[in-house]
Design a protein around this motif. Sequence first.
Motif, PDB file in Angstrom:
ATOM      1  N   VAL A   1       0.573  -1.250  -0.079  1.00  0.00           N
ATOM      2  CA  VAL A   1      -0.424  -0.075   0.168  1.00  0.00           C
ATOM      3  C   VAL A   1       0.629   0.875   0.107  1.00  0.00           C
ATOM      4  N   LEU A   2       1.626   1.717   0.513  1.00  0.00           N
ATOM      5  CA  LEU A   2       2.518   2.468   0.425  1.00  0.00           C
ATOM      6  C   LEU A   2       3.416   3.080  -0.702  1.00  0.00           C
ATOM      7  N   ILE A   3       4.022   1.880  -1.069  1.00  0.00           N
ATOM      8  CA  ILE A   3       4.825   1.370  -2.321  1.00  0.00           C
ATOM      9  C   ILE A   3       3.513   1.955  -3.490  1.00  0.00           C
ATOM     10  N   ALA A   4       2.177   1.231  -3.497  1.00  0.00           N
ATOM     11  CA  ALA A   4       1.408   2.053  -4.978  1.00  0.00           C
ATOM     12  C   ALA A   4       0.906   3.700  -4.436  1.00  0.00           C
ATOM     13  N   LEU A   5       1.064   3.957  -2.824  1.00  0.00           N
ATOM     14  CA  LEU A   5       0.584   5.264  -2.320  1.00  0.00           C
ATOM     15  C   LEU A   5       1.752   6.745  -2.923  1.00  0.00           C
ATOM     16  N   PHE A   6       2.953   5.553  -2.778  1.00  0.00           N
ATOM     17  CA  PHE A   6       4.353   6.784  -3.146  1.00  0.00           C
ATOM     18  C   PHE A   6       3.717   6.489  -5.103  1.00  0.00           C
TER      19      PHE A   6
ATOM     20  N   TYR B   1       3.060  10.806  -7.241  1.00  0.00           N
ATOM     21  CA  TYR B   1       4.062  10.927  -8.368  1.00  0.00           C
ATOM     22  C   TYR B   1       3.491  11.181  -9.584  1.00  0.00           C
ATOM     23  N   ILE B   2       2.735  10.247  -9.533  1.00  0.00           N
ATOM     24  CA  ILE B   2       1.586  10.153 -10.831  1.00  0.00           C
ATOM     25  C   ILE B   2       1.318  11.639 -11.286  1.00  0.00           C
ATOM     26  N   THR B   3       0.338  12.214  -9.689  1.00  0.00           N
ATOM     27  CA  THR B   3      -0.524  13.255  -9.745  1.00  0.00           C
ATOM     28  C   THR B   3       0.222  14.737  -9.602  1.00  0.00           C
ATOM     29  N   GLY B   4       1.782  14.404  -9.688  1.00  0.00           N
ATOM     30  CA  GLY B   4       2.200  15.967  -9.009  1.00  0.00           C
ATOM     31  C   GLY B   4       1.607  16.251  -7.704  1.00  0.00           C
ATOM     32  N   LEU B   5       1.990  15.266  -6.991  1.00  0.00           N
ATOM     33  CA  LEU B   5       1.252  15.798  -4.996  1.00  0.00           C
ATOM     34  C   LEU B   5       2.568  15.751  -4.565  1.00  0.00           C
TER      35      LEU B   5
END
Length: 81
Positions: free
Chosen positions: A63-68, A72-76
């Motif tokens: 889950v942590l890797i997926a959130l990262f 990254y994709i959304t530009g957060l």
Amino acid sequence: MVSSNPDPMDENITGLEPGGGVPPGETPPAEGSISSDQGHSEGAKAGKAVSRLWLVAISIVVVLIALFFVGYITGLFDLLS
């Protein structure tokens, strides 16, 4: 054309019958004859708590890797700096 056998000792192998068969008693037994305890249980399983703990730990990492990657994709990360 008949080719000869390159191994001259091939005819003198002990234990072989004509045609390549092996007579009874020339081969070792199929199974060992160990009748005493081996010191551990063959059917021993880890406790359910340990199995669930590993499953939870691996799930948290995934889950942590997926959130990262979502961040990254959304530009957060660009918004934070």
